[in-house]
Design a protein around this motif. Structure first.
Motif, PDB file in Angstrom:
ATOM      1  N   ALA A  36       0.829  -1.205   0.000  1.00 17.65           N
ATOM      2  CA  ALA A  36       0.000   0.000   0.000  1.00 17.65           C
ATOM      3  C   ALA A  36       0.863   1.255   0.000  1.00 17.65           C
ATOM      4  N   LEU A  37       1.953   1.236   0.766  1.00 22.16           N
ATOM      5  CA  LEU A  37       2.854   2.386   0.769  1.00 22.16           C
ATOM      6  C   LEU A  37       3.498   2.555  -0.604  1.00 22.16           C
ATOM      7  N   LYS A  38       3.960   1.452  -1.195  1.00 15.98           N
ATOM      8  CA  LYS A  38       4.569   1.523  -2.526  1.00 15.98           C
ATOM      9  C   LYS A  38       3.584   2.092  -3.540  1.00 15.98           C
ATOM     10  N   LEU A  39       2.342   1.637  -3.491  1.00 13.92           N
ATOM     11  CA  LEU A  39       1.343   2.116  -4.429  1.00 13.92           C
ATOM     12  C   LEU A  39       1.117   3.613  -4.272  1.00 13.92           C
ATOM     13  N   GLY A  40       1.011   4.075  -3.021  1.00 12.77           N
ATOM     14  CA  GLY A  40       0.836   5.503  -2.799  1.00 12.77           C
ATOM     15  C   GLY A  40       1.965   6.316  -3.401  1.00 12.77           C
ATOM     16  N   ASN A  41       3.176   5.809  -3.278  1.00 15.64           N
ATOM     17  CA  ASN A  41       4.322   6.518  -3.855  1.00 15.64           C
ATOM     18  C   ASN A  41       4.319   6.447  -5.378  1.00 15.64           C
ATOM     19  N   LEU A  42       3.947   5.301  -5.944  1.00 12.59           N
ATOM     20  CA  LEU A  42       3.882   5.182  -7.407  1.00 12.59           C
ATOM     21  C   LEU A  42       2.837   6.126  -7.992  1.00 12.59           C
ATOM     22  N   LEU A  43       1.726   6.309  -7.306  1.00 10.66           N
ATOM     23  CA  LEU A  43       0.698   7.232  -7.780  1.00 10.66           C
ATOM     24  C   LEU A  43       1.218   8.661  -7.900  1.00 10.66           C
ATOM     25  N   LEU A  44       2.220   8.985  -7.107  1.00 12.12           N
ATOM     26  CA  LEU A  44       2.760  10.345  -7.073  1.00 12.12           C
ATOM     27  C   LEU A  44       4.066  10.500  -7.840  1.00 12.12           C
ATOM     28  N   GLY A  45       4.582   9.389  -8.375  1.00 15.73           N
ATOM     29  CA  GLY A  45       5.870   9.457  -9.059  1.00 15.73           C
ATOM     30  C   GLY A  45       7.044   9.479  -8.111  1.00 15.73           C
ATOM     31  N   ASN A  46       6.834   9.121  -6.843  1.00 15.83           N
ATOM     32  CA  ASN A  46       7.922   9.039  -5.860  1.00 15.83           C
ATOM     33  C   ASN A  46       8.680   7.725  -6.018  1.00 15.83           C
ATOM     34  N   ASP A  47       9.879   7.661  -5.417  1.00 18.24           N
ATOM     35  CA  ASP A  47      10.514   6.363  -5.204  1.00 18.24           C
ATOM     36  C   ASP A  47       9.620   5.556  -4.267  1.00 18.24           C
ATOM     37  N   ILE A  48       9.602   4.227  -4.441  1.00 20.49           N
ATOM     38  CA  ILE A  48       8.679   3.410  -3.641  1.00 20.49           C
ATOM     39  C   ILE A  48       9.005   3.428  -2.154  1.00 20.49           C
ATOM     40  N   ASP A  49      10.243   3.803  -1.787  1.00 19.76           N
ATOM     41  CA  ASP A  49      10.665   3.796  -0.379  1.00 19.76           C
ATOM     42  C   ASP A  49      10.452   5.146   0.296  1.00 19.76           C
ATOM     43  N   THR A  50       9.718   6.053  -0.335  1.00 24.97           N
ATOM     44  CA  THR A  50       9.507   7.387   0.216  1.00 24.97           C
ATOM     45  C   THR A  50       8.595   7.325   1.451  1.00 24.97           C
ATOM     46  N   ALA A  51       8.924   8.114   2.458  1.00 26.82           N
ATOM     47  CA  ALA A  51       8.190   8.064   3.730  1.00 26.82           C
ATOM     48  C   ALA A  51       6.824   8.729   3.635  1.00 26.82           C
ATOM     49  N   GLY A  52       5.827   8.054   4.230  1.00 28.55           N
ATOM     50  CA  GLY A  52       4.481   8.607   4.349  1.00 28.55           C
ATOM     51  C   GLY A  52       3.958   8.345   5.753  1.00 28.55           C
ATOM     52  N   ILE A  53       2.646   8.488   5.926  1.00 25.85           N
ATOM     53  CA  ILE A  53       2.024   8.297   7.239  1.00 25.85           C
ATOM     54  C   ILE A  53       1.216   7.007   7.230  1.00 25.85           C
ATOM     55  N   GLU A  54       1.491   6.145   8.211  1.00 31.80           N
ATOM     56  CA  GLU A  54       0.686   4.935   8.427  1.00 31.80           C
ATOM     57  C   GLU A  54      -0.394   5.275   9.454  1.00 31.80           C
ATOM     58  N   VAL A  55      -1.646   5.120   9.045  1.00 28.49           N
ATOM     59  CA  VAL A  55      -2.777   5.497   9.890  1.00 28.49           C
ATOM     60  C   VAL A  55      -3.464   4.239  10.410  1.00 28.49           C
ATOM     61  N   VAL A  56      -3.530   4.114  11.738  1.00 24.26           N
ATOM     62  CA  VAL A  56      -4.156   2.959  12.381  1.00 24.26           C
ATOM     63  C   VAL A  56      -5.324   3.390  13.256  1.00 24.26           C
ATOM     64  N   PHE A  57      -5.312   4.642  13.683  1.00 28.71           N
ATOM     65  CA  PHE A  57      -6.360   5.157  14.569  1.00 28.71           C
ATOM     66  C   PHE A  57      -7.161   6.205  13.801  1.00 28.71           C
ATOM     67  N   PHE A  58      -8.491   6.029  13.793  1.00 24.77           N
ATOM     68  CA  PHE A  58      -9.385   6.872  13.017  1.00 24.77           C
ATOM     69  C   PHE A  58     -10.422   7.539  13.932  1.00 24.77           C
ATOM     70  N   PRO A  59     -11.016   8.657  13.510  1.00 25.41           N
ATOM     71  CA  PRO A  59     -10.720   9.407  12.300  1.00 25.41           C
ATOM     72  C   PRO A  59      -9.364  10.090  12.380  1.00 25.41           C
ATOM     73  N   PHE A  60      -8.771  10.278  11.218  1.00 26.89           N
ATOM     74  CA  PHE A  60      -7.466  10.923  11.113  1.00 26.89           C
ATOM     75  C   PHE A  60      -7.625  12.148  10.225  1.00 26.89           C
ATOM     76  N   LYS A  61      -7.120  13.281  10.710  1.00 30.16           N
ATOM     77  CA  LYS A  61      -7.275  14.521   9.952  1.00 30.16           C
ATOM     78  C   LYS A  61      -5.944  15.258   9.843  1.00 30.16           C
TER      79      LYS A  61
END
Length: 323
Positions: A36-61
């Motif tokens: 899922a992280l790799k896909l998010g980065n591919l959608l943006l043209g990032n390297d697949i290892d680019t850091a993002g936010i892992e969300v486990v507790f909702f709602p998240f804003k």
């Protein structure tokens, strides 16, 4: 610049982790659902290892304080940019002042928010992932609290089709019983014939104690050894399935310890760890036995799929922007 509006001890910055530091006693860490992280980065043209936010507790804003391209992938929950709903596995561009809200998912357990350019946090031991046990990496080595402000690196990929874009067929997630492929592990033959069969035949429930370190499982019949077995602590990796004396398995996950002494009955193959990561507590899984050549083929197929998906998304983004 983005601002986190909802705090949680579980939402963290993650990339693909620190696999080369496990020999130093440092957990691999990284995104629990790496696909899922790799896909998010591919959608943006990032390297697949680019850091993002892992969300486990909702709602998240989060609030965007500048125009920013972003993507939401992973668990199937309602995501809204202000009042506008976003499809699953989707990239869009936010304007300064807009708020992104992720609601609790009906399917899946973890969502990922990635940003064009990636989050600008320090590299520690070769990764920007948060190591909660060690208190380093990510944002000050801790979970994201309300009021935390994060910057993204400059990116050439900030241009985004006005309506956003994403996958016509979002990535599969377990809806009922997740089928998880695994290999027999070193002590597999130390378990009784009945336990070997039960491990694969009976359904296992993910307990409430499941977390980034490990998933504790329960079922009707505990597993048992042929005879008592004492082991010195030895190396383990994410995916190792250990069986303590009570007979209920523990699957080591991304933040797993690097050594342990419980007998090992199986090893979950890398592509299927994401299925466990996206299985909510109280849901059931079934282990499917595969052989080494099947596991290697699955890993290679996943790498090819990601490569081809990256090329297809790049082409789609270019085509949409040219219209």
């Amino acid at each position: 610049m983005i601002e986190v509006l909802t705090g949680s001890p579980l939402n963290t910055i993650q990339d693909l982790g620190r696999p080369r530091t496990m020999t130093l006693g440092v957990s691999r860490g990284g995104a629990m659902d790496s696909a899922a992280l790799k896909l998010g980065n591919l959608l943006l043209g990032n390297d697949i290892d680019t850091a993002g936010i892992e969300v486990v507790f909702f709602p998240f804003k989060i609030r965007f304080h500048a125009d920013q391209a972003f993507a939401v992938t992973g668990a199937r929950g309602v995501a809204r940019l202000d009042d506008e709903p976003l499809p699953p596995d989707w990239a869009a561009k936010a304007r300064a002042g807009q708020i992104l809200t992720l609601h609790a998912p009906a399917n899946g357990a973890r969502s990922y928010v990635t940003f064009a350019g990636g989050l600008d946090v320090p590299v520690v031991l070769g990764s920007r992932s948060t190591d909660m046990k060690g208190g380093f990496g990510g944002y000050q080595g801790r979970a994201l609290e309300a009021g935390t402000r994060l910057a993204a690196f400059p990116s050439d990929a900030k241009d985004m089709p006005s309506s956003g874009y994403g996958l016509a067929h979002p990535c599969d997630l377990p809806e009922n019983v997740a089928e998880v492929r695994c290999l027999p592990a070193a002590e597999f033959d130390a378990f009784t014939d009945d336990s070997q069969a039960l491990f694969f035949e009976q359904l296992w429930t993910v307990t409430r104690t499941a977390n980034r370190l490990g998933y504790r499982l329960e079922s009707e019949t505990p597993l048992s050894l042929r005879s008592p077995l004492e082991l010195l602590s030895h190396g383990i990796v994410p995916g190792t399935v250990q069986v303590p004396s009570a007979g209920m398995p523990i699957v080591q996950m991304a933040d797993a310890n690097t050594c342990g002494g419980y007998p090992k009955i199986a090893n979950v193959i890398e592509p299927d760890l994401r299925l466990l990561a996206q299985t909510q507590t109280g849901r059931q899984i079934r282990f499917i036995r595969v052989e080494l050549d099947e596991a290697v083929a699955a890993i290679r197929a996943e790498a090819v799929r990601m490569h081809e998906l990256g090329l297809a998304l790049q082409s789609a983004r270019t085509t949409l922007l040219a219209r």
